[in-house]
Motif scaffolding. Structure first.
Motif: not given
Length: 119
Positions: A35-39, A50-54, A69-76, A97-103
């Motif tokens: 999971a990733m997040a923006w702070y 601010v936002a998280t995405i699993t 706001f919209t969070i998105s990811r592009y794993n490739a 950006c970083n991993v969500p708190t507690g992840w």
């Protein structure tokens, strides 16, 4: 060691938009399972989530940015994005950006990207 590099910040007028990017130097397998997040951190204030995405693309937002706001990811490309619309002066901060708190334990923090909303 994973490195995180944020970009895309700048000066924008109230009501404007910006798209932030976060590139992670990690293997695709590691990144895609995280999971990733923006702070953000404004001067004199604590860092806030601010936002998280699993890994399954579920998203969650702070009340202050919901609908804007919209969070998105592009794993490739090991990249996470934050599309910010209808920006307000109170969105002014350094964004990270970083991993969500507690992840898991945080990766080393990047330098962040400055967002300034002002007329």
């Amino acid at each position: 060691q994973v490195q995180l590099v944020e970009s895309g910040g700048g000066l924008v007028q109230p009501g404007g938009s910006l798209r932030l990017s976060c590139a992670a130097s990690a293997s695709r397998n590691i990144f895609s399972f995280n999971a990733m997040a923006w702070y953000r951190q404004a001067p004199g204030k604590e860092r806030e989530l601010v936002a998280t995405i699993t890994s399954g693309y579920s998203t969650n937002y702070a009340d202050s940015v919901k609908g804007r706001f919209t969070i998105s990811r592009y794993n490739a490309k090991n990249t996470v994005f934050l599309q910010m619309n209808s920006l307000k002066p109170e969105d002014t901060a350094v964004y990270y950006c970083n991993v969500p708190t507690g992840w898991r334990s945080y990766y080393p923090w990047g330098q962040g990207t400055q967002v300034t909303v002002s007329s």
